[in-house]
Design a protein around this motif. Structure first.
Motif, PDB file in Angstrom:
ATOM      1  N   PRO A  87       0.825  -1.211   0.000  1.00 27.13           N
ATOM      2  CA  PRO A  87       0.000   0.000   0.000  1.00 27.13           C
ATOM      3  C   PRO A  87       0.860   1.263   0.000  1.00 27.13           C
ATOM      4  O   PRO A  87       1.880   1.338   0.693  1.00 27.13           O
ATOM      5  N   GLU A  88       0.444   2.241  -0.769  1.00 27.76           N
ATOM      6  CA  GLU A  88       1.256   3.439  -0.979  1.00 27.76           C
ATOM      7  C   GLU A  88       0.570   4.727  -0.526  1.00 27.76           C
ATOM      8  O   GLU A  88       1.178   5.560   0.127  1.00 27.76           O
ATOM      9  N   TYR A  89      -0.692   4.911  -0.882  1.00 25.63           N
ATOM     10  CA  TYR A  89      -1.344   6.208  -0.689  1.00 25.63           C
ATOM     11  C   TYR A  89      -2.841   5.982  -0.508  1.00 25.63           C
ATOM     12  O   TYR A  89      -3.394   5.000  -1.017  1.00 25.63           O
ATOM     13  N   ILE A  90      -3.495   6.892   0.213  1.00 25.64           N
ATOM     14  CA  ILE A  90      -4.909   6.743   0.572  1.00 25.64           C
ATOM     15  C   ILE A  90      -5.680   8.004   0.220  1.00 25.64           C
ATOM     16  O   ILE A  90      -5.186   9.121   0.393  1.00 25.64           O
ATOM     17  N   THR A  91      -6.904   7.821  -0.242  1.00 24.59           N
ATOM     18  CA  THR A  91      -7.862   8.914  -0.330  1.00 24.59           C
ATOM     19  C   THR A  91      -9.165   8.437   0.301  1.00 24.59           C
ATOM     20  O   THR A  91      -9.518   7.258   0.215  1.00 24.59           O
ATOM     21  N   ILE A  92      -9.877   9.362   0.945  1.00 24.43           N
ATOM     22  CA  ILE A  92     -11.135   9.026   1.626  1.00 24.43           C
ATOM     23  C   ILE A  92     -12.246   9.887   1.048  1.00 24.43           C
ATOM     24  O   ILE A  92     -12.073  11.087   0.833  1.00 24.43           O
ATOM     25  N   SER A  93     -13.390   9.280   0.816  1.00 17.23           N
ATOM     26  CA  SER A  93     -14.528   9.993   0.234  1.00 17.23           C
ATOM     27  C   SER A  93     -14.994  11.129   1.142  1.00 17.23           C
ATOM     28  O   SER A  93     -14.759  11.125   2.359  1.00 17.23           O
ATOM     29  N   ALA A  94     -15.672  12.097   0.555  1.00 14.99           N
ATOM     30  CA  ALA A  94     -16.122  13.285   1.292  1.00 14.99           C
ATOM     31  C   ALA A  94     -17.061  12.930   2.435  1.00 14.99           C
ATOM     32  O   ALA A  94     -17.114  13.649   3.446  1.00 14.99           O
ATOM     33  N   ASP A  95     -17.796  11.830   2.309  1.00 14.55           N
ATOM     34  CA  ASP A  95     -18.700  11.420   3.383  1.00 14.55           C
ATOM     35  C   ASP A  95     -18.021  10.533   4.421  1.00 14.55           C
ATOM     36  O   ASP A  95     -18.677  10.037   5.353  1.00 14.55           O
ATOM     37  N   LYS A 122     -16.966   7.574   4.349  1.00 14.04           N
ATOM     38  CA  LYS A 122     -17.433   6.195   4.415  1.00 14.04           C
ATOM     39  C   LYS A 122     -16.521   5.210   3.674  1.00 14.04           C
ATOM     40  O   LYS A 122     -16.460   4.033   4.028  1.00 14.04           O
ATOM     41  N   THR A 123     -15.830   5.693   2.642  1.00 13.23           N
ATOM     42  CA  THR A 123     -15.059   4.806   1.778  1.00 13.23           C
ATOM     43  C   THR A 123     -13.651   5.338   1.562  1.00 13.23           C
ATOM     44  O   THR A 123     -13.460   6.547   1.432  1.00 13.23           O
ATOM     45  N   ALA A 124     -12.698   4.439   1.541  1.00 16.92           N
ATOM     46  CA  ALA A 124     -11.319   4.809   1.212  1.00 16.92           C
ATOM     47  C   ALA A 124     -10.842   3.975   0.032  1.00 16.92           C
ATOM     48  O   ALA A 124     -11.300   2.847  -0.176  1.00 16.92           O
ATOM     49  N   TRP A 125      -9.944   4.573  -0.747  1.00 15.41           N
ATOM     50  CA  TRP A 125      -9.272   3.856  -1.828  1.00 15.41           C
ATOM     51  C   TRP A 125      -7.772   3.964  -1.590  1.00 15.41           C
ATOM     52  O   TRP A 125      -7.250   5.033  -1.252  1.00 15.41           O
ATOM     53  N   VAL A 126      -7.074   2.850  -1.749  1.00 21.48           N
ATOM     54  CA  VAL A 126      -5.653   2.760  -1.411  1.00 21.48           C
ATOM     55  C   VAL A 126      -4.877   2.267  -2.628  1.00 21.48           C
ATOM     56  O   VAL A 126      -5.198   1.203  -3.180  1.00 21.48           O
ATOM     57  N   THR A 127      -3.860   3.019  -3.060  1.00 22.32           N
ATOM     58  CA  THR A 127      -3.035   2.536  -4.167  1.00 22.32           C
ATOM     59  C   THR A 127      -2.091   1.441  -3.688  1.00 22.32           C
ATOM     60  O   THR A 127      -1.502   1.525  -2.617  1.00 22.32           O
ATOM     61  N   LEU A 128      -1.978   0.416  -4.510  1.00 21.11           N
ATOM     62  CA  LEU A 128      -1.031  -0.678  -4.299  1.00 21.11           C
ATOM     63  C   LEU A 128      -0.059  -0.597  -5.468  1.00 21.11           C
ATOM     64  O   LEU A 128      -0.202  -1.295  -6.475  1.00 21.11           O
ATOM     65  N   GLN A 129       0.929   0.281  -5.341  1.00 22.95           N
ATOM     66  CA  GLN A 129       1.695   0.723  -6.503  1.00 22.95           C
ATOM     67  C   GLN A 129       2.395  -0.399  -7.246  1.00 22.95           C
ATOM     68  O   GLN A 129       2.191  -0.597  -8.451  1.00 22.95           O
ATOM     69  N   GLU A 130       3.242  -1.134  -6.550  1.00 24.71           N
ATOM     70  CA  GLU A 130       4.003  -2.190  -7.224  1.00 24.71           C
ATOM     71  C   GLU A 130       3.106  -3.308  -7.741  1.00 24.71           C
ATOM     72  O   GLU A 130       3.507  -4.084  -8.621  1.00 24.71           O
ATOM     73  N   ASN A 131       1.902  -3.388  -7.218  1.00 21.53           N
ATOM     74  CA  ASN A 131       0.953  -4.432  -7.644  1.00 21.53           C
ATOM     75  C   ASN A 131       0.044  -3.983  -8.776  1.00 21.53           C
ATOM     76  O   ASN A 131      -0.773  -4.771  -9.251  1.00 21.53           O
ATOM     77  N   ASN A 132       0.170  -2.708  -9.193  1.00 23.27           N
ATOM     78  CA  ASN A 132      -0.681  -2.175 -10.254  1.00 23.27           C
ATOM     79  C   ASN A 132      -2.160  -2.316  -9.890  1.00 23.27           C
ATOM     80  O   ASN A 132      -2.986  -2.761 -10.702  1.00 23.27           O
ATOM     81  N   GLY A 133      -2.481  -1.932  -8.652  1.00 29.95           N
ATOM     82  CA  GLY A 133      -3.855  -2.086  -8.198  1.00 29.95           C
ATOM     83  C   GLY A 133      -4.290  -1.013  -7.237  1.00 29.95           C
ATOM     84  O   GLY A 133      -3.501  -0.177  -6.786  1.00 29.95           O
ATOM     85  N   VAL A 134      -5.576  -1.037  -6.923  1.00 31.26           N
ATOM     86  CA  VAL A 134      -6.181  -0.154  -5.927  1.00 31.26           C
ATOM     87  C   VAL A 134      -7.124  -0.983  -5.064  1.00 31.26           C
ATOM     88  O   VAL A 134      -7.867  -1.833  -5.586  1.00 31.26           O
ATOM     89  N   ALA A 135      -7.078  -0.761  -3.755  1.00 31.81           N
ATOM     90  CA  ALA A 135      -7.978  -1.434  -2.818  1.00 31.81           C
ATOM     91  C   ALA A 135      -9.075  -0.473  -2.384  1.00 31.81           C
ATOM     92  O   ALA A 135      -8.830   0.721  -2.197  1.00 31.81           O
ATOM     93  N   LYS A 136     -10.263  -1.001  -2.232  1.00 34.45           N
ATOM     94  CA  LYS A 136     -11.395  -0.228  -1.719  1.00 34.45           C
ATOM     95  C   LYS A 136     -11.695  -0.690  -0.306  1.00 34.45           C
ATOM     96  O   LYS A 136     -11.770  -1.893  -0.034  1.00 34.45           O
ATOM     97  N   VAL A 137     -11.875   0.264   0.615  1.00 36.63           N
ATOM     98  CA  VAL A 137     -12.043  -0.046   2.032  1.00 36.63           C
ATOM     99  C   VAL A 137     -13.327   0.588   2.554  1.00 36.63           C
ATOM    100  O   VAL A 137     -13.589   1.772   2.294  1.00 36.63           O
ATOM    101  N   ASP A 138     -14.125  -0.198   3.277  1.00 36.77           N
ATOM    102  CA  ASP A 138     -15.317   0.324   3.959  1.00 36.77           C
ATOM    103  C   ASP A 138     -14.927   0.687   5.382  1.00 36.77           C
ATOM    104  O   ASP A 138     -14.497  -0.184   6.155  1.00 36.77           O
ATOM    105  N   LEU A 139     -15.057   1.965   5.738  1.00 35.68           N
ATOM    106  CA  LEU A 139     -14.577   2.415   7.042  1.00 35.68           C
ATOM    107  C   LEU A 139     -15.483   1.962   8.178  1.00 35.68           C
ATOM    108  O   LEU A 139     -15.002   1.660   9.277  1.00 35.68           O
TER     109      LEU A 139
END
Length: 505
Positions: free
Chosen positions: A225-233, A235-252
């Motif tokens: 995991p590299e970097y995180i952004t969280i939705s304005a409400d 409720k949800t976060a998205w996390v970059t998985l840089q070396e894996n060429n992916g993004v994870a979605k997280v329910d807070l």
């Protein structure tokens, strides 16, 4: 990218309401700003290389907190009451905590600092919370190995850290990559999540471009995991998985990783994706080439339009290089399939594709020892993705490189690597518009777009920055020390923090 309606956007009125009048349309104190006219108004040098990586702003004390690892490991404290004349007034030393700061975030008079262990990167890291007024320690929280980024949720109820979990130099110890969720109002109770539960999906994920190293100790250990952004409400976060060429979605609320998105590949053989591929061809020339790029995003931002969430990635690309292990090699040193690449000898010339850095462990689709596809690091772009499905909505193609070249900042010496190297993205709501700032590490540039319509972004402006901009921070006029919007750019190459403001209309 074509410049649609720039004259109209340049004349845009930006309305920013005072903090005390939020939600009261009748009492707004409006500021009219030209969103296409950001100019440097101030700068401060806090050290040399690695001195100014990430910054966070506290509106109550009018202080800026900036990571400084150029000498001792510390967070510098800057008085920003006058953005045209910022003054360093103190520092928070991290030597007491046997750590070095990677990231900072501020909310409600609290400063969160992501701290990696200086004893060993593979040890558990920490999130330290300080009072922004007197700099006293409020809480010390143990998180996963190598916390690389920390952020408060917009409502201040959560702190999240992306714990990269990099292996040691000889790859004998590789901690799991994790995400920590800290509940501020529950005495900073922490829940740290790993990715082991998604190992059964690996075959499907691979078809979508998700990457796990062939030498991985385990699926969970390989995730970084590299970097995180969280939705304005919040409720949800998205996390970059840089070396894996992916993004994870997280329910807070449930504290669960709900989805992994493989980001696929970018085709540089399309005319609109044409790139300058060699640093030894004596020219800056953007042409199609038979190579693909893994997006491999670094920073990530998010916003919502008409009830739909989107996340935006800065598609930097990153190699794994640990001691004797590396997954990067120049094309000229690799074996290409003779049937697919009958002109391999010509391609390997330095002035052709020979200098291009490839992911050496990818592209042998029939496992016969030669490359059937050429896969490079990064996409040399920013991309807007659907937050629910992970599907691609818009990619900036080769606009970042070409805009840098137009500005005179494109570095041809990086053509063989990742071009302008998109490092940072920040989205700002300005009036009724959503404005995107993209930081380019290798061309020392920030490029500005109107992304109100996520399918049709519009170019606004290019801004020259300090050396190797690492962190972008937008301070809205309602929170700014001088009631004007502020773009803060922290550059790790020269240790400078620069401040930019738009003109008034």
């Amino acid at each position: 990218m074509k410049n649609f309606g720039i004259a109209l956007v340049t004349a845009l009125f930006i309305f920013c309401s005072c903090e005390n009048d939020k939600g009261n349309d009748n009492n707004e104190n409006e500021v009219s700003e030209n969103v296409s006219s950001f100019k440097e108004v101030g700068t401060i040098t806090i050290g040399g290389e690695a001195a100014a990586e990430i910054s966070a702003y506290d509106e109550t004390t009018k202080r800026l907190f900036t990571v400084n690892n150029s000498g001792t490991n510390q967070v510098d404290v800057i008085d920003l009451s006058n953005p045209m004349s910022p003054v360093k007034i103190g520092a928070i030393s991290l030597t007491t905590y046997s750590g070095a700061a990677n990231s900072v975030s501020v909310y409600g008079g609290k400063l969160a600092v992501a701290v990696e262990s200086t004893v060993s990167k593979q040890n558990y890291g920490k999130v330290l919370v300080f009072n922004t007024a007197d700099l006293s320690l409020i809480k010390e929280i143990t998180v996963g190995a190598l916390p690389d980024m920390v952020t408060f949720s917009p409502d201040g109820k959560y702190i999240m850290s992306a714990n990269e979990g990099e292996p040691n130099a000889d790859y004998t110890v590789d901690p799991e990559g994790t995400v920590s969720i800290i509940e501020v109002n529950k005495d900073y109770a922490v829940t740290t999540l790993n990715f082991a539960g998604f190992e059964s999906q690996l075959t499907t994920l691979r078809t979508k471009g998700f990457r796990v190293s062939k030498t991985a100790v385990s699926f969970a250990a390989d995730i970084e995991p590299e970097y995180i952004t969280i939705s304005a409400d919040s409720k949800t976060a998205w996390v970059t998985l840089q070396e894996n060429n992916g993004v994870a979605k997280v329910d807070l609320a449930s504290k669960k990783i709900t989805s992994l998105f493989g980001l696929g590949y970018k085709d540089f053989n399309l005319a609109e994706n044409a790139i300058d591929i060699s640093d030894k061809d004596g020219a800056i020339a953007f042409n199609p080439w038979k190579v693909k790029g893994m997006y491999m995003p670094d920073a990530i931002a998010s916003y919502s339009v008409n009830g739909t969430d989107y996340f935006i990635t800065a598609n930097e690309g990153d190699a794994r290089e640990y001691g004797s292990y590396k997954d990067v090699e120049r094309l000229k040193n690799l074996n290409l399939d003779a049937t697919i690449f009958p002109n391999a000898s010509a391609l390997k010339a330095d002035a052709s594709m020979g200098r291009l850095n490839l992911i050496s462990t990818e592209g042998d689709t029939d496992t016969d020892g030669d490359l059937d596809e050429l896969i490079s690091f990064g996409a040399r772009s920013f991309t807007i993705w659907n937050g629910s499905t992970g599907s691609l909505v818009y990619d900036s193609k080769n606009d970042l490189d070409k805009r840098s070249n137009d500005l005179g900042t494109y570095d041809d010496a990086r053509s063989d690597d990742k071009g302008s190297e998109p490092e940072a993205v920040v989205v700002a709501k300005m009036g009724k518009k959503q404005i995107l700032f993209v930081g380019l590490e290798r061309t020392d540039t920030v490029i500005v777009y109107d992304i109100t319509n996520p399918a049709v972004p519009q170019y606004l402006q290019s801004i020259k920055t300090g050396d190797a901009p690492e962190g972008l921070l937008f301070i809205p006029a309602s929170k700014s020390p001088n009631n004007r919007s502020l773009l803060v750019v922290s550059s790790e190459g020269d240790g400078k923090v620069k401040f930019f403001q738009p003109d008034l209309l």
